[in-house]
Design a protein around this motif. Structure first.
Motif, PDB file in Angstrom:
ATOM      1  N   THR A 270       3.149  54.409  34.086  1.00  0.00           N
ATOM      2  CA  THR A 270       1.859  54.394  34.051  1.00  0.00           C
ATOM      3  C   THR A 270       1.733  53.415  32.777  1.00  0.00           C
ATOM      4  OG1 THR A 270       2.158  56.116  32.285  1.00  0.00           O
ATOM      5  CG2 THR A 270       1.661  56.869  34.413  1.00  0.00           C
ATOM      6  N   ILE A 271       0.466  53.246  32.359  1.00  0.00           N
ATOM      7  CA  ILE A 271      -0.002  52.211  31.262  1.00  0.00           C
ATOM      8  C   ILE A 271       0.640  52.735  30.018  1.00  0.00           C
ATOM      9  CG2 ILE A 271      -2.100  51.537  29.967  1.00  0.00           C
ATOM     10  CD1 ILE A 271      -3.925  51.974  32.046  1.00  0.00           C
ATOM     11  N   ASP A 272       0.943  53.950  29.773  1.00  0.00           N
ATOM     12  CA  ASP A 272       1.555  54.546  28.326  1.00  0.00           C
ATOM     13  C   ASP A 272       2.959  54.586  28.596  1.00  0.00           C
ATOM     14  OD1 ASP A 272       0.996  56.536  30.142  1.00  0.00           O
ATOM     15  OD2 ASP A 272       0.920  57.863  28.547  1.00  0.00           O
ATOM     16  N   GLY A 273       3.750  53.671  29.814  1.00  0.00           N
ATOM     17  CA  GLY A 273       5.088  53.666  30.006  1.00  0.00           C
ATOM     18  C   GLY A 273       5.814  54.758  30.412  1.00  0.00           C
ATOM     19  N   VAL A 274       5.247  55.806  31.195  1.00  0.00           N
ATOM     20  CA  VAL A 274       6.104  56.806  31.534  1.00  0.00           C
ATOM     21  C   VAL A 274       6.433  56.572  33.229  1.00  0.00           C
ATOM     22  CG1 VAL A 274       5.649  59.346  32.254  1.00  0.00           C
ATOM     23  CG2 VAL A 274       4.485  58.480  30.270  1.00  0.00           C
ATOM     24  N   GLU A 275       7.659  56.535  33.549  1.00  0.00           N
ATOM     25  CA  GLU A 275       8.019  56.412  34.710  1.00  0.00           C
ATOM     26  C   GLU A 275       7.947  57.471  35.785  1.00  0.00           C
ATOM     27  OE1 GLU A 275      12.222  55.162  35.907  1.00  0.00           O
ATOM     28  OE2 GLU A 275      12.013  54.125  33.749  1.00  0.00           O
ATOM     29  N   ILE A 276       7.340  56.887  36.947  1.00  0.00           N
ATOM     30  CA  ILE A 276       7.044  57.896  37.976  1.00  0.00           C
ATOM     31  C   ILE A 276       7.751  57.862  39.376  1.00  0.00           C
ATOM     32  CG2 ILE A 276       4.908  58.915  39.272  1.00  0.00           C
ATOM     33  CD1 ILE A 276       4.614  59.231  36.144  1.00  0.00           C
ATOM     34  N   GLN A 277       8.454  58.461  39.951  1.00  0.00           N
ATOM     35  CA  GLN A 277       9.400  58.558  41.125  1.00  0.00           C
ATOM     36  C   GLN A 277       8.273  58.486  42.244  1.00  0.00           C
ATOM     37  OE1 GLN A 277      12.685  58.030  41.894  1.00  0.00           O
ATOM     38  NE2 GLN A 277      12.912  57.496  39.982  1.00  0.00           N
ATOM     39  N   LEU A 278       8.267  57.516  43.067  1.00  0.00           N
ATOM     40  CA  LEU A 278       7.854  57.656  44.449  1.00  0.00           C
ATOM     41  C   LEU A 278       8.757  57.427  45.432  1.00  0.00           C
ATOM     42  CD1 LEU A 278       4.480  55.373  43.526  1.00  0.00           C
ATOM     43  CD2 LEU A 278       4.885  57.801  43.258  1.00  0.00           C
ATOM     44  N   GLN A 279       8.775  58.671  46.272  1.00  0.00           N
ATOM     45  CA  GLN A 279       9.707  58.752  47.151  1.00  0.00           C
ATOM     46  C   GLN A 279       9.261  59.035  48.768  1.00  0.00           C
ATOM     47  OE1 GLN A 279      12.172  62.141  45.657  1.00  0.00           O
ATOM     48  NE2 GLN A 279      13.273  60.594  44.274  1.00  0.00           N
ATOM     49  N   ALA A 280       9.793  58.815  49.773  1.00  0.00           N
ATOM     50  CA  ALA A 280       9.525  58.941  51.168  1.00  0.00           C
ATOM     51  C   ALA A 280       9.737  60.372  51.793  1.00  0.00           C
ATOM     52  CB  ALA A 280      10.136  57.804  51.847  1.00  0.00           C
ATOM     53  N   ASN A 281       8.973  60.683  52.639  1.00  0.00           N
ATOM     54  CA  ASN A 281       9.027  61.787  53.406  1.00  0.00           C
ATOM     55  C   ASN A 281       9.390  61.086  54.767  1.00  0.00           C
ATOM     56  OD1 ASN A 281       7.955  63.479  51.548  1.00  0.00           O
ATOM     57  ND2 ASN A 281       6.395  63.978  52.565  1.00  0.00           N
ATOM     58  N   ILE A 282      10.741  61.620  55.355  1.00  0.00           N
ATOM     59  CA  ILE A 282      11.023  61.077  56.550  1.00  0.00           C
ATOM     60  C   ILE A 282      11.466  62.178  57.557  1.00  0.00           C
ATOM     61  CG2 ILE A 282      11.820  58.819  55.603  1.00  0.00           C
ATOM     62  CD1 ILE A 282      14.828  60.153  56.454  1.00  0.00           C
ATOM     63  N   GLU A 283      11.407  61.774  58.812  1.00  0.00           N
ATOM     64  CA  GLU A 283      11.807  62.888  59.769  1.00  0.00           C
ATOM     65  C   GLU A 283      12.979  62.549  60.575  1.00  0.00           C
ATOM     66  OE1 GLU A 283       7.974  62.216  59.913  1.00  0.00           O
ATOM     67  OE2 GLU A 283       8.028  63.717  58.735  1.00  0.00           O
ATOM     68  N   LEU A 284      13.294  61.196  60.898  1.00  0.00           N
ATOM     69  CA  LEU A 284      14.492  60.673  61.505  1.00  0.00           C
ATOM     70  C   LEU A 284      15.206  59.686  60.903  1.00  0.00           C
ATOM     71  CD1 LEU A 284      12.966  60.839  65.065  1.00  0.00           C
ATOM     72  CD2 LEU A 284      14.768  62.747  64.207  1.00  0.00           C
ATOM     73  N   VAL A 511       6.309  67.030  44.254  1.00  0.00           N
ATOM     74  CA  VAL A 511       5.352  67.661  45.121  1.00  0.00           C
ATOM     75  C   VAL A 511       5.663  66.746  46.468  1.00  0.00           C
ATOM     76  CG1 VAL A 511       3.042  67.657  45.904  1.00  0.00           C
ATOM     77  CG2 VAL A 511       3.571  68.493  43.641  1.00  0.00           C
ATOM     78  N   CYS A 512       5.782  67.431  47.548  1.00  0.00           N
ATOM     79  CA  CYS A 512       6.440  66.678  48.801  1.00  0.00           C
ATOM     80  C   CYS A 512       5.256  67.036  49.899  1.00  0.00           C
ATOM     81  CB  CYS A 512       7.506  66.968  49.386  1.00  0.00           C
ATOM     82  SG  CYS A 512       8.007  68.534  49.803  1.00  0.00           S
ATOM     83  N   GLY A 513       4.297  67.729  49.522  1.00  0.00           N
ATOM     84  CA  GLY A 513       3.238  67.784  50.737  1.00  0.00           C
ATOM     85  C   GLY A 513       2.068  66.963  50.814  1.00  0.00           C
ATOM     86  N   THR A 532       7.572  63.080  39.969  1.00  0.00           N
ATOM     87  CA  THR A 532       8.022  62.555  41.100  1.00  0.00           C
ATOM     88  C   THR A 532       7.187  63.412  42.338  1.00  0.00           C
ATOM     89  OG1 THR A 532      10.216  63.099  40.114  1.00  0.00           O
ATOM     90  CG2 THR A 532      10.241  63.013  42.407  1.00  0.00           C
ATOM     91  N   PHE A 533       6.831  62.132  43.076  1.00  0.00           N
ATOM     92  CA  PHE A 533       6.080  62.490  44.288  1.00  0.00           C
ATOM     93  C   PHE A 533       6.584  62.045  45.580  1.00  0.00           C
ATOM     94  CE2 PHE A 533       1.531  62.374  42.369  1.00  0.00           C
ATOM     95  CZ  PHE A 533       1.802  62.080  40.900  1.00  0.00           C
ATOM     96  N   SER A 534       6.499  62.847  46.633  1.00  0.00           N
ATOM     97  CA  SER A 534       7.207  62.330  47.926  1.00  0.00           C
ATOM     98  C   SER A 534       6.121  62.443  48.853  1.00  0.00           C
ATOM     99  CB  SER A 534       8.529  62.874  48.278  1.00  0.00           C
ATOM    100  OG  SER A 534       9.042  62.640  49.357  1.00  0.00           O
ATOM    101  N   MET A 535       6.001  61.280  49.716  1.00  0.00           N
ATOM    102  CA  MET A 535       4.998  61.166  50.859  1.00  0.00           C
ATOM    103  C   MET A 535       5.241  60.219  52.142  1.00  0.00           C
ATOM    104  SD  MET A 535       3.114  58.700  48.145  1.00  0.00           S
ATOM    105  CE  MET A 535       3.793  59.066  46.738  1.00  0.00           C
ATOM    106  N   HIS A 536       4.502  60.257  52.919  1.00  0.00           N
ATOM    107  CA  HIS A 536       4.760  59.397  54.113  1.00  0.00           C
ATOM    108  C   HIS A 536       4.563  57.934  53.452  1.00  0.00           C
ATOM    109  CE1 HIS A 536       3.915  57.340  57.732  1.00  0.00           C
ATOM    110  NE2 HIS A 536       4.061  58.367  58.427  1.00  0.00           N
ATOM    111  N   PRO A 537       5.634  57.270  54.169  1.00  0.00           N
ATOM    112  CA  PRO A 537       5.893  55.677  53.320  1.00  0.00           C
ATOM    113  C   PRO A 537       4.579  54.978  53.247  1.00  0.00           C
ATOM    114  CG  PRO A 537       7.731  56.205  54.980  1.00  0.00           C
ATOM    115  CD  PRO A 537       6.913  57.361  54.963  1.00  0.00           C
TER     116      PRO A 537
END
Ligand code: PEP
Ligand code: MG
Length: 580
Positions: A270-284, A511-513, A532-537
């Motif tokens: 973020t602008i104030d330097g907070v690291e955010i993890q963006l991850q993927a939801n996968i099926e196969l 959150v992975c929904g 930490t967020f996990s989502m469709h790529p």
């Protein structure tokens, strides 16, 4: 004449191009009586067509290594149908006994099977009738001498990359042709939210509108179309002003996409330097390249049940281990969160595949996910051993779906310990400190979060189910889809409570929904304290874009105020302000 059709927008974006009608008239076959001395020849003709389609599917499977994982899964389903005696032997009997021609025999058997599929209560199983029709269509095309292919060949030679496929329904094989021929979009008369076509459209990021009902009948080959996949609108023969407006919007969307690609290597903070993890939801395992391409920093949710849904049997330990290992190695040292099977409800096993109970009424409240795994200790041990074995190849976490009770967590941890101990006994390497987390997707779990925080290493909030159970609406029932509201104050309260409780206890939470992949909700979640967020790529760069423009120190106090609002209008107004 210009006219507009309305359907279900299942994959966003705008496409402008010429209509190309895909024929499904192949099912209207001739009804001929075969002379007794020709019966064997007719059966031979049928067998040859089945064999040709089997080989075609096999070839497709081999050439689609990098295609979306769903495609491979659909090819598998179609191949499986082509091995089934209901589709292979029964038509032969009909040809012999009733002396029907091969096409007619096959269509009769197809109609019988479609009737049977329509009896299923489960919408997912009911929709498999489309697979039966698609497989039969392929065999009939083969019997009739490939009329569909000729059309695709013509499309290829026209070098047209703005063709819009207009179909009654699409098969996986047709969708592969999309890739080859770079079609701009596809629209169909049929298809619900869980239909293969919808799933494929989303995973391939092609604008698409389904459920148009009359598109194939009303649109003619070569007519100009505008497809607005977001609004679910198809404009046929648009007038010049409308066309110009859509061209502008399309260019804007494309520009935004190109800009977003530049963010792939940008640090997600973020602008104030907070690291955010963006991850993927996968099926196969086949989803890994797409996840990496979108800059995923790990796999936040691997929905392992897709490894064998529809194939009719469960993969053994070795097959599971190989699949998990492939993902872990493919992610090259990034964390991989493997969820134990979330079977049941809409992801039901085929009845003939197992003797496990199927709950016919209220399946979403029945023996699904961890409840099923604990009831089937042999199946669970096989999976746990396979996951543990994969953990020697890179950082792996175990995620457990649908937990509600303390004793379920305790039993799960004991099962993991048992799997570890058997591996130790066999001197098989694994990560002794593998983290074990739980999904928070039942309101009871969110409210009694202490039970989870004391027992687990991390939490992942499954908002899809959390919303379903909080608001008492079936997430796969389109009749109550309008009541599915991520912004309901009760949902927001449960989310905020879970995130802040985990933060206080120093337990990682994600959150992975679907909420995690909605850029309009990114700031709300950041303000609640989510990191930490996990989502469709396909959503990762859109969400990253929001993250880069957000200041968490400013968001937090504002979101606290939003959480005190319970009037929908005021809440939406405050959220709009937050996003601008
Ligand atoms: C959820 O429920 O939010 C979730 C991520 O799991 P699934 O969609 O597989 O049920
Ligand atoms: Mg879930």
């Amino acid at each position: 004449m210009s006219f507009t059709l309305h359907g279900l927008g299942v994959s966003g974006g705008i496409a402008i191009g010429k209509a190309m009608l895909m024929s499904h008239a192949t099912l209207e076959v001739g009804h001929l009586t075969v002379a007794p001395r020709m019966v064997d020849k007719e059966i031979e003709r049928f067998d040859a067509a089945v064999l040709a389609v089997r080989n075609e599917l096999k070839q497709m499977k081999e050439t689609t290594e990098h295609a979306p994982a769903e495609l491979a899964a659909f090819i598998d389903i179609h191949s499986m149908f082509l091995e089934d005696s209901e589709l292979v032997d029964k038509p032969r009997e009909i040809i012999r006994e009733r002396r029907c021609n091969a096409e007619w025999a096959l269509v009769q058997q197809m109609e019988h099977l479609v009737d049977q599929f329509e009896q299923f209560d489960d919408p997912y199983l009911r929709e498999r009738k489309f697979d039966v029709v698609q497989v039969v269509e392929r065999v009939i095309k083969e019997l009739l001498g490939h009329p569909g292919r000729a059309k695709l060949k013509a499309a290829k030679s026209s070098k047209e990359d703005s063709l819009i496929v207009v179909a009654h329904d699409m098969s996986p094989a047709d969708t592969i042709a999309f890739k080859e021929h770079r079609f701009a979009s596809f629209i169909c008369d049929v298809g619900g939210a869980t239909s293969h076509t919808a799933i494929l459209a989303r995973s391939m990021a092609i604008p698409s509108v389904l459920g148009l009902e009359t598109a194939r009948a009303m649109i003619r080959d070569g007519e100009q179309l505008i497809v607005d996949g977001l609004r679910g609108v198809v404009i046929v023969n648009p007038d010049p002003r409308v066309l110009e407006e859509y061209q502008l919007r399309k260019e804007q969307i494309e520009l935004e996409k190109t800009k977003l690609k530049r963010l792939k290597s940008a640090k997600s903070e973020t602008i104030d330097g907070v690291e955010i993890q963006l991850q993927a939801n996968i099926e196969l395992p086949g989803d890994v390249p797409v996840a990496l391409e979108s800059g995923a920093e790990g796999v936040g949710l691997f929905r392992t049940e897709f490894l064998f849904l529809d194939r009719g049997d469960m993969p053994d330990e070795t097959e599971q281990y190989e699949a998990y290992k492939k993902v872990v190695k493919g992610m090259g040292g990034r964390p991989v969160t493997i969820r134990t099977f979330d079977l049941g409800a809409d992801k039901d096993l085929k009845p003939e595949a197992t003797a496990l109970d199927r709950v016919k009424t209220n399946p979403a409240l029945g023996r699904r996910a961890i409840r099923l795994s604990l009831a089937e200790p042999r199946m669970f041990q096989i999976q746990l051993r396979a996951i543990l074995r994969a953990s020697k190849h890179g950082p792996v976490k175990i995620l457990v779906p649908m937990l509600a009770h303390a004793h379920e967590i305790d039993q799960t941890l004991a099962a993991i310990e048992q799997a570890k101990s058997s591996l130790r006994g066999e001197k098989i390497a694994f990560d002794e400190n593998i983290p074990v987390g739980g999904m928070i997707e039942i309101p009871a779990a969110a409210l009694a979060i202490g039970l989870f925080l004391r027992r687990l290493d991390f939490l992942s909030i499954g908002t899809n189910d959390l919303i379903q159970y909080t608001l008492a609406i079936d997430r796969s029932d389109e009749q109550v889809a309008n009541l599915y509201d991520p912004l309901h104050p009760a949902v927001l309260m449960l989310l905020a409570h879970t995130i802040s409780s985990a933060e206080k206890a120093d337990i990682p939470v994600s959150v992975c929904g679907e909420m995690a992949g909605d850029p309009d909700l990114t700031r709300l979640l950041l303000g609640m304290g989510l990191r930490t967020f996990s989502m469709h790529p396909a959503q990762i760069l859109k969400v990253k874009n929001r993250v880069l423009k957000s200041d968490v120190s400013e968001l937090a106090p504002y979101v606290r105020k939003i959480l005190r609002l319970d009037e929908p209008g005021k809440l939406q107004e405050a959220l709009d302000k937050l996003n601008n």
